[in-house]
Each structure stands twice: as C-alpha cells, then as structure tokens.
Design a protein around this motif. Structure first.
Motif, short mmCIF file in Angstrom:
data_model
loop_
_atom_site.label_atom_id
_atom_site.label_comp_id
_atom_site.label_asym_id
_atom_site.label_seq_id
_atom_site.Cartn_x
_atom_site.Cartn_y
_atom_site.Cartn_z
N ASP A 264 0.83 -1.22 0.00
CA ASP A 264 0.00 0.00 0.00
C ASP A 264 0.86 1.26 0.00
N LYS A 265 1.86 1.24 0.83
CA LYS A 265 2.72 2.42 0.98
C LYS A 265 3.53 2.67 -0.29
N LEU A 266 4.04 1.60 -0.88
CA LEU A 266 4.79 1.75 -2.13
C LEU A 266 3.89 2.24 -3.26
N MET A 267 2.65 1.77 -3.29
CA MET A 267 1.72 2.21 -4.32
C MET A 267 1.43 3.71 -4.17
N VAL A 268 1.20 4.17 -2.95
CA VAL A 268 0.96 5.59 -2.71
C VAL A 268 2.17 6.41 -3.17
N LEU A 269 3.37 5.95 -2.82
CA LEU A 269 4.58 6.67 -3.22
C LEU A 269 4.73 6.72 -4.74
N CYS A 270 4.45 5.61 -5.39
CA CYS A 270 4.57 5.58 -6.86
C CYS A 270 3.57 6.53 -7.52
N ILE A 271 2.33 6.50 -7.08
CA ILE A 271 1.30 7.36 -7.66
C ILE A 271 1.64 8.82 -7.43
N CYS B 162 4.68 9.87 -9.50
CA CYS B 162 4.35 10.06 -10.92
C CYS B 162 3.60 11.37 -11.15
N LEU B 163 2.68 11.69 -10.26
CA LEU B 163 1.95 12.95 -10.39
C LEU B 163 2.87 14.16 -10.19
N ALA B 164 3.83 14.04 -9.28
CA ALA B 164 4.78 15.13 -9.08
C ALA B 164 5.72 15.24 -10.28
N ALA B 165 6.15 14.11 -10.82
CA ALA B 165 7.04 14.13 -12.00
C ALA B 165 6.33 14.73 -13.21
N ASP B 166 5.03 14.54 -13.29
CA ASP B 166 4.23 15.09 -14.39
C ASP B 166 3.79 16.53 -14.09
N ASN B 167 4.26 17.08 -12.98
CA ASN B 167 3.96 18.45 -12.55
C ASN B 167 2.47 18.68 -12.29
N ARG B 168 1.78 17.63 -11.89
CA ARG B 168 0.36 17.77 -11.54
C ARG B 168 0.19 18.02 -10.05
#
Length: 117
Positions: free
Chosen positions: A3-10, A13-19
């Motif tokens: 769960d924790k790794l999934m939250v970090l990945c999501i 990715c949103l931060a990398a996409d500047n969202r």
C-alpha cells in the motif's frame, strides 16, 4: 508495505508530471518511510505483529486516491491541486499521529509487561 509503495509511486508520478507539488511527494515519502521503519521497529523490539491499519489511515489513503484521480481525469489548475495536496498531506499526518499514539500505547504495554515479570 505494498500500500505504501503504491501511494509513493502514484504521488511520485503525479509530481514528476507536474500535476502535484514536489513538496507534497517529499512529505508523504518521509511519512511512509517512517511508518515502514516504525512498524519494523515495533515488530523487532516488542515482538508484536506489524501494527494494523487504522480508520484514519484508510481515510487518508482514500483522500490521496481521490485527489490523484481528480488530477488525472480533470484539468484542474495548479493552485487548486496545490491546495488539494496540502489537505491530503494534512490528513495523512493526522493519521500518522494516530499511529504514534498506538506506538506509545504499545510501548507502555511492553514496559508494564516487563516490570511485572
């Protein structure tokens, strides 16, 4: 841990996409890593199972996922997503506070068990 790794990945990715802002990802990453280390510490020190999830943690994860989905599905202006991220981080740290209270309770229980022996 999944769960924790999934939250970090999501969130990453949103931060990398500047969202979402990078500060939100960094704070959530710190919180999640502390929770993983804290659970391992409790398991090793007190010989208890990993602490179970609490309702506040489920709410925090739900809010994070709702924000992530909103950012992906709708063209939300960045100032609004920054505010949404601040709310999500705040809720996540409130849940973290619940886990810290649980740790204190386990610590007191462990001390009283050891003193009675």
């Amino acid at each position: 841990i999944g769960d924790k790794l999934m939250v970090l990945c999501i969130m990453g990715c949103l931060a990398a996409d500047n969202r979402l802002p990078w500060w939100a990802f960094a704070l959530l990453a710190i919180k999640e890593i502390l929770m993983i280390l804290g659970g391992a510490f409790i398991h090793k020190l007190f010989k208890y199972d990993m602490p179970p999830s609490v309702f506040a943690g489920k709410v925090a994860t739900g809010v994070l996922f709702a924000i992530a989905m909103s950012c992906l599905l709708f063209d939300i202006p960045r100032p609004i997503t920054d505010y949404m991220a601040a709310v999500a981080v705040g809720i996540a740290f409130l849940a973290f506070g619940n886990y810290l209270n649980g740790y204190r309770a386990l610590s007191k229980k462990h001390k009283s068990e050891n003193q009675s022996m």
